[in-house]
Structures are given as structure tokens and as C-alpha cells.
Scaffold this active site. Sequence first.
Site, PDB file in Angstrom:
ATOM      1  N   ASP A  42       0.667  -0.796   0.121  1.00 13.04           N
ATOM      2  CA  ASP A  42       0.019   0.206   0.242  1.00 13.04           C
ATOM      3  C   ASP A  42       0.297   1.241   0.352  1.00 13.04           C
ATOM      4  O   ASP A  42       0.116   2.513   0.106  1.00 13.04           O
ATOM      5  CB  ASP A  42      -1.174  -0.159   1.407  1.00 13.04           C
ATOM      6  CG  ASP A  42      -2.241  -0.773   0.755  1.00 13.04           C
ATOM      7  OD1 ASP A  42      -2.606  -0.803  -0.614  1.00 13.04           O
ATOM      8  OD2 ASP A  42      -3.165  -1.175   1.947  1.00 13.04           O
TER       9      ASP A  42
ATOM     10  N   ASP B  16      -6.069  -4.682  -4.605  1.00 16.43           N
ATOM     11  CA  ASP B  16      -6.445  -3.047  -4.403  1.00 16.43           C
ATOM     12  C   ASP B  16      -4.672  -2.870  -4.506  1.00 16.43           C
ATOM     13  O   ASP B  16      -4.755  -1.513  -4.646  1.00 16.43           O
ATOM     14  CB  ASP B  16      -6.329  -2.812  -2.135  1.00 16.43           C
ATOM     15  CG  ASP B  16      -7.335  -4.100  -2.115  1.00 16.43           C
ATOM     16  OD1 ASP B  16      -7.704  -5.171  -2.351  1.00 16.43           O
ATOM     17  OD2 ASP B  16      -7.644  -3.534  -0.246  1.00 16.43           O
TER      18      ASP B  16
HETATM   19  N1  GLY Z   1      -7.176  -2.132   0.867  1.00 17.28           N
HETATM   20  C1  GLY Z   1      -7.970  -2.530   1.921  1.00 17.28           C
HETATM   21  C2  GLY Z   1      -9.266  -1.651   1.501  1.00 17.28           C
HETATM   22  O1  GLY Z   1      -9.568  -1.131   0.554  1.00 17.28           O
HETATM   23  O2  GLY Z   1      -9.937  -1.708   2.779  1.00 17.28           O
END
Ligand code: GLY
Length: 374
Positions: free
Chosen positions: A95, A156
Amino acid sequence: MGNDDYAWAGRVADKIYEKMKMSVMRNRDKIPYLAADGIFDDWSDRISWWTNGFYGGQLWQLYHAYGDGIFRQAAKNIEDKLDQGLADYMGMDHDSGFKWLLTAVANYKKTGSARSKNRALLAAANLVGRFNLAGRFIRAWNDKGNGDTAGWAIIDCMMNLPLLYWAGQETNDPRFTQIAKAHADTAVKAFIRENGSASHIVQFDVDTGKIKGTLGGQGMETGSSWTRGQAWAVYGFALSYRHTRIEKYLETAKKAAVYFESCIPGNGIIPVDFCQDKELGWEDSSAAAIAACGMLEIETHVTEEEKGFFHKTAMKLLKTLEENRSNWDTDVDYIIENCSVAYHDDKHNFPMVYGDYYFTEAVFKLCGKELFLW
Ligand code: GLY
């Protein structure tokens, strides 16, 4: 775009500004994630958390659009705090784009800060280090003690690839882009189903790279349709197209977007999972805001005949949020209501900072005030 939508977005942007002027005074020393009784919490002491860039990103958007120095200063504070996370190897995961594109890259774009550029390049270097050569994917989370996640990739991650496209351009080193494209190529095949819906988690064999299966993750179950994951697919593939001009990424973004649109209920309110029981009432406004950003991105890349579909879908999502799921009280910290982290959580329908971020970004896109950060 019609003049009406442009004017609507201008009015909403000014309302966001009126709210954020007050919010930043109260929250300038925090890194907000959730809110209770209208007051943001503070994640400064959980510095590796994936959402820690969103408030900073929203402040940079406000600074870019309205120029008040307090937005810039508060955003810089957050960026400084994130250095502790950058130095913590086990705190780093897939992330990094969410964290450093919205803080360090934003700062670099606005001020030319060499320190910010360095931070973002370090984050990008860490992200490419998560690439699994056998499966050609970027690994998602770190182990939670049982070593079972080395072969996991999640949808994601498509939103983090722009950090690599940016780094490739800044350093004139193709490795960053090569790895971003390799992951995106894998994601087209491994995550997107025939009907355009997306899996949340794909499990790969770490040695052979073969797909072992998929998991429902934050959605209802394997094979269901977690709405925020679907929104990440819409926007993420559109962004990969923007940076590479590889046609299959745009086709994948469109397929995911058409599926998303086909599932939007008549009232425009987005559930946590498109397959959930309609009676549950569990919502995710963040998915609506992210999907709207993705639809607006796709709109810029398609033919005149196609534009209307994506634009109209974005407007439906955004107007529903503005009319039914926004809090405009300047004493309340958050804007967007009724988001959910995951289907199987105990709690649903609460404010989350990235609902606010993506709503702001989408509105600013529509009225030409956006600082493009992806
Ligand atoms: N990237 C984690 C979520 O969307 O909760």
C-alpha cells in the site's frame, strides 16, 4: 461535460472547502482514519496503517485548489510522521502508493521538495521488492505469524502501481514500470472474471507461480463481489492505461465499470458486497466515491459515444453521496457517511477518511480543481 455538472461540482467544492477550513484547524496534528461523535481519531502512533496518506492527500487537494497555507503545513506534518513507517521493513506492504503518492509525491509536485522525492523513491523501491518473479505479482500483506500470505495478491494493489509509474519516469529507469506492467498483466488474467466482477484475493504458489485459488477477503465470500474491490479495479486499471496506453488495461477498466454500473441499486446507495442480502443495509460510500473517480478517468480515454455512460454513472454516484450520505456541519470533522471496512466486520456504516478523500478528488476533477496524484 454539461455546464450543470460543472456548476454543481463548483458549488460542492466550495462546501468541501468551508468544511475543511474548520476541520484542519481541529485536526492539523492528527492522522485521521475514523470518527466518533463527529471527531476524527488519530493514527499517528500506528504509523504503518495503509490509510495514513489520505488526510494529507485531501489537504494537498485543498491547498492546490484554494491556496491556504495551513492545508500545506498540516499535510507536510503527516508526511514527516510517515518517515517512521518508511524505516520499518515489516510495516511496509503493497500500500505504499496510497501513503506516499498522496503525501510525498503531492509535496514534490507542488513544491519540488527533493526530500519528498527521495521519500517516494524509497517507498517505490520497497514496493518493487515485493515482486514475486514466478507468479509475476506484487505480494500483498506480510505474514501474520503463520507464513501463509507470501503468495497473496489483492485487487487493491492496482491503485499502488502509479507510484511505480511515477518512479520510473522520475529516475528514467524502466524497472519500475516493467514490474508495474507485469503485475497489471497478471491482475487482468487472475482477478477479473468473465462478467467483469473482481476477486479480492488471489493465492499463488510462491515457487511455481500457479494460481491456487481465490478468497472473498473483505467481501462476503469467494466468488462474491466486494464493492470497494470492484471500485479499485475500475480506477486502478484505468490508471494503468493512463500511464502505459496498453489497450487491454482500458478494456479491463471498462469491463469492471460496466459490471459496477449494472449492480448499482435504484437509490444509488452502494452496498458492501453486490451479492449481499438487500435487507442487510450495510453500505460502503467509499466504494461509490472511488468508482466515481474511476468512471471519470475512463471518460477521458474513450470515444465521444462512450463518454456519456461513464460520466452519467459517476454523476449518479456523486450526487447520491452529496444528497444522502454527506455531513455538511462545519463542527463535524468528516464529510462522507456510511462506509464499511469489510463485510464480516461487526460494525458497518461509519465515516472513513478515504471516503472523504475520493469524494473530494472526484468533485475537484469535475470542476477542474484537482491536483492529479496517481
Ligand atoms: N485496501 C484495503 C481496503 O480497501 O480496505
